[in-house]
Design a protein around this motif. Structure first.
Motif, mmCIF file in Angstrom:
data_model
loop_
_atom_site.group_PDB
_atom_site.id
_atom_site.type_symbol
_atom_site.label_atom_id
_atom_site.label_comp_id
_atom_site.label_asym_id
_atom_site.label_seq_id
_atom_site.Cartn_x
_atom_site.Cartn_y
_atom_site.Cartn_z
ATOM 1 N N LEU A 168 35.157 61.019 26.097
ATOM 2 C CA LEU A 168 35.729 59.700 25.859
ATOM 3 C C LEU A 168 36.239 59.075 27.154
ATOM 4 O O LEU A 168 36.075 57.869 27.391
ATOM 5 N N GLU A 169 36.858 59.885 27.992
ATOM 6 C CA GLU A 169 37.415 59.357 29.234
ATOM 7 C C GLU A 169 36.335 58.961 30.230
ATOM 8 O O GLU A 169 36.522 58.056 31.035
ATOM 9 N N GLU A 170 35.187 59.609 30.139
ATOM 10 C CA GLU A 170 34.042 59.182 30.948
ATOM 11 C C GLU A 170 33.609 57.780 30.537
ATOM 12 O O GLU A 170 33.351 56.914 31.385
ATOM 13 N N THR A 171 33.543 57.557 29.229
ATOM 14 C CA THR A 171 33.200 56.226 28.722
ATOM 15 C C THR A 171 34.248 55.209 29.115
ATOM 16 O O THR A 171 33.922 54.090 29.556
ATOM 17 N N LEU A 172 35.519 55.573 28.976
ATOM 18 C CA LEU A 172 36.601 54.650 29.302
ATOM 19 C C LEU A 172 36.591 54.279 30.779
ATOM 20 O O LEU A 172 36.811 53.113 31.136
ATOM 21 N N ALA A 173 36.341 55.249 31.644
ATOM 22 C CA ALA A 173 36.352 54.972 33.074
ATOM 23 C C ALA A 173 35.202 54.042 33.468
ATOM 24 O O ALA A 173 35.397 53.029 34.142
ATOM 25 N N ALA A 174 33.995 54.389 33.029
ATOM 26 C CA ALA A 174 32.830 53.587 33.408
ATOM 27 C C ALA A 174 32.879 52.199 32.775
ATOM 28 O O ALA A 174 32.666 51.183 33.455
ATOM 29 N N THR A 175 33.171 52.150 31.486
ATOM 30 C CA THR A 175 33.192 50.864 30.790
ATOM 31 C C THR A 175 34.384 50.022 31.230
ATOM 32 O O THR A 175 34.265 48.808 31.418
ATOM 33 N N GLY A 176 35.536 50.672 31.383
ATOM 34 C CA GLY A 176 36.728 49.938 31.784
ATOM 35 C C GLY A 176 36.593 49.284 33.136
ATOM 36 O O GLY A 176 36.983 48.126 33.326
ATOM 37 N N VAL A 177 36.024 49.989 34.102
ATOM 38 C CA VAL A 177 35.838 49.409 35.432
ATOM 39 C C VAL A 177 34.816 48.278 35.381
ATOM 40 O O VAL A 177 34.962 47.255 36.062
ATOM 41 N N ALA A 178 33.779 48.425 34.551
ATOM 42 C CA ALA A 178 32.793 47.349 34.406
ATOM 43 C C ALA A 178 33.430 46.101 33.816
ATOM 44 O O ALA A 178 33.144 44.974 34.240
ATOM 45 N N VAL A 179 34.308 46.271 32.830
ATOM 46 C CA VAL A 179 35.017 45.137 32.237
ATOM 47 C C VAL A 179 35.881 44.453 33.284
ATOM 48 O O VAL A 179 35.876 43.222 33.429
ATOM 49 N N ALA A 180 36.646 45.246 34.036
ATOM 50 C CA ALA A 180 37.534 44.679 35.045
ATOM 51 C C ALA A 180 36.748 43.966 36.145
ATOM 52 O O ALA A 180 37.143 42.896 36.618
ATOM 53 N N ALA A 181 35.624 44.539 36.552
ATOM 54 C CA ALA A 181 34.814 43.929 37.605
ATOM 55 C C ALA A 181 34.211 42.602 37.148
ATOM 56 O O ALA A 181 34.143 41.642 37.922
ATOM 57 N N ALA A 182 33.761 42.545 35.906
ATOM 58 C CA ALA A 182 33.192 41.304 35.385
ATOM 59 C C ALA A 182 34.256 40.208 35.325
ATOM 60 O O ALA A 182 33.986 39.042 35.650
ATOM 61 N N ARG A 183 35.453 40.571 34.908
ATOM 62 C CA ARG A 183 36.551 39.597 34.892
ATOM 63 C C ARG A 183 36.839 39.085 36.304
ATOM 64 O O ARG A 183 37.001 37.879 36.526
ATOM 65 N N ALA A 184 36.913 40.014 37.260
ATOM 66 C CA ALA A 184 37.236 39.634 38.630
ATOM 67 C C ALA A 184 36.178 38.705 39.215
ATOM 68 O O ALA A 184 36.491 37.751 39.931
ATOM 69 N N ALA A 185 34.911 38.976 38.915
ATOM 70 C CA ALA A 185 33.832 38.145 39.444
ATOM 71 C C ALA A 185 33.935 36.716 38.922
ATOM 72 O O ALA A 185 33.757 35.753 39.683
ATOM 73 N N LEU A 186 34.237 36.567 37.634
ATOM 74 C CA LEU A 186 34.346 35.219 37.089
ATOM 75 C C LEU A 186 35.585 34.513 37.625
ATOM 76 O O LEU A 186 35.539 33.318 37.938
ATOM 77 N N VAL A 187 36.695 35.226 37.734
ATOM 78 C CA VAL A 187 37.916 34.612 38.274
ATOM 79 C C VAL A 187 37.666 34.073 39.681
ATOM 80 O O VAL A 187 38.104 32.963 40.027
ATOM 81 N N ALA A 188 36.934 34.820 40.497
ATOM 82 C CA ALA A 188 36.632 34.360 41.853
ATOM 83 C C ALA A 188 35.817 33.070 41.825
ATOM 84 O O ALA A 188 36.076 32.129 42.594
ATOM 85 N N ARG A 189 34.843 32.995 40.940
ATOM 86 C CA ARG A 189 34.019 31.787 40.843
ATOM 87 C C ARG A 189 34.822 30.614 40.301
ATOM 88 O O ARG A 189 34.705 29.488 40.783
ATOM 89 N N LEU A 190 35.634 30.877 39.285
ATOM 90 C CA LEU A 190 36.448 29.803 38.723
ATOM 91 C C LEU A 190 37.417 29.244 39.756
ATOM 92 O O LEU A 190 37.673 28.041 39.797
ATOM 93 N N ASN A 191 37.959 30.109 40.590
ATOM 94 C CA ASN A 191 38.889 29.631 41.610
ATOM 95 C C ASN A 191 38.225 28.679 42.582
ATOM 96 O O ASN A 191 38.840 27.701 43.034
ATOM 97 N N ARG A 192 36.955 28.946 42.916
ATOM 98 C CA ARG A 192 36.253 28.030 43.823
ATOM 99 C C ARG A 192 36.072 26.665 43.176
ATOM 100 O O ARG A 192 36.203 25.629 43.835
#
Length: 412
Positions: free
Chosen positions: A210-234
């Motif tokens: 479960l923690e393998e899933t949480l680590a991989a999926t959780g980081v992917a979720v956070a990275a996708a959020r960060a990418a959009l926030v960067a674009r929205l800020n521009r």
């Protein structure tokens, strides 16, 4: 006043005019307070005018179901079934709601049908594309994108972080349909891990999986959020008055880790943190030990005032939110060559005349279709010559034209 775009993506350069995603015909059956209704739509804007409780928001909700997800109210499917006053019977096959639409979509003219499955015992949604059953509602994203502002969102900056996370995830989902799958998978894995902790299970292999899933999926979720926030800020940085520029930032442990290290290193760190927190005191997703993107918050600042959004006035908060939604719509127009269908429920509330007129022009400048509601028809006078006006009364629709439009106020 001519329609001029209020925001652009500085990194996009010159782009061709976007296609128009639009609903051309909308039919409702047993939907909320509508026994049945059909609306033929022509033009870039639809104004739904009528008293409170007439069914204006219900129509917007019907349009929101043309896209994947739970609609703008996030309702259970059975809650959408038409309720007859005095009838407390549970939902049945005979009460199942349906929405049908003819749209101009990303792939051209398309017929979409969706509704609650009358044969399913649970909450199952059916989707048909040009009469052919779809495997899942996810296929709707291939045809149409819908974005919305509702009065419930007016407290976005004042209420808890969970609402802001849902808001941001919906914005990410518009660009990345798999984001919703990742978020749901992450939350499911959390619930399973917490159940193991609660039940006192000691098998480390179960936790590790479960923690393998949480680590991989959780980081992917956070990275996708960060990418959009960067674009929205521009895009938000280029927002023109009268809407204030907004600055967005993610506030969370995993978000900070991603700023400091590669994603794979963050996965390892999160996995180790989870393994160290396998104890009952850390069972809840909201507990201090439970690090992950489910604890992140979206922080927004009013750039001209250099002030957190939660400390701004009600009107300034609404203007910030409008600016973010319009910036997101502009990004979609640039990325997909098609602006989303915008659903703006009672959007005039808390906006002064100048911002209201600017909003209408910005929405039309996007090149898409907008649906707007209000009890006061007079506030829509700036676009009276470009909007299709529909009177909504007790689940009934009637064309209103523009006669008597300026300055007229409906009761309620």
């Amino acid at each position: 006043m001519s329609a001029q775009p209020l925001m652009v993506d500085p990194s996009a350069g010159q782009t061709p005019a976007p296609r128009r995603l639009a609903v051309r015909r909308l039919s409702l059956t047993r939907f909320r307070n509508y026994a049945s209704a059909t609306l033929e739509v022509d033009g870039p804007a639809v104004v739904l005018a009528g008293p409170n409780g007439a069914g204006k928001t219900n129509l917007l909700e019907a349009v929101s179901f043309l896209a994947p997800g739970r609609g703008l109210r996030r309702a259970r499917l059975s809650e959408v079934d038409r309720v007859v006053p005095g009838d407390a019977s549970p939902p049945t096959a005979a009460t199942a709601w349906a929405v049908a639409a003819r749209i101009e979509g990303k792939l051209g003219a398309t017929a979409i049908g969706t509704g609650r499955d009358p044969e399913a015992e649970g909450e199952r949604r059916l989707v048909r594309i040009d009469g052919v059953p779809a495997k899942s509602q996810a296929v709707l994203a291939d045809h149409v994108t819908v974005s919305w502002l509702t009065p419930a969102m007016d407290r976005l900056f004042m209420d808890g972080a969970s609402g802001r996370r849902r808001f941001l995830d919906r914005l990410v989902f518009a660009f990345d349909p798999e984001h919703s799958t990742r978020v749901n998978g992450y939350e499911h894995a959390w619930r399973e891990r917490n159940r193991l902790i609660r039940d006192g299970v000691r098998d480390s292999a179960w936790y590790a999986a479960l923690e393998e899933t949480l680590a991989a999926t959780g980081v992917a979720v956070a990275a996708a959020r960060a990418a959009l926030v960067a674009r929205l800020n521009r895009v938000c940085a280029a927002t023109a008055e009268p809407f204030p520029a907004a600055s967005l930032a993610l506030d969370g442990t995993v978000d900070r880790w991603l700023q400091e290290a590669p994603a794979l290193d963050v996965e390892d760190r999160l996995r180790a943190t989870l393994a160290a927190g396998r104890r009952p005191s850390g069972a809840g997703m909201g507990s201090p030990e439970a690090e992950g993107p489910h604890r992140s918050d979206l922080a927004v600042r009013h750039v001209p005032k250099d002030m957190p959004a939660e400390r701004c006035s009600t009107g300034e908060q609404k203007a910030l939110l409008v600016g973010i939604v319009l910036a997101h719509a502009r990004l979609q127009a640039v990325d997909e060559g098609a602006a989303p269908i915008l659903l703006l429920d009672e959007v005039a509330a808390h906006l002064d005349d100048r911002r209201r007129a600017a909003l209408f022009e910005a929405v039309l400048a996007l090149g898409g279709q907008a649906w707007l509601t209000g009890t006061d028809r007079g506030v829509f006078a700036p676009i009276a010559d470009r909007a299709q006006i529909v009177e909504v009364t007790d689940g009934r629709l009637a064309p209103a034209g523009t006669i008597g439009f300026r300055g007229e106020t409906s009761n309620g």
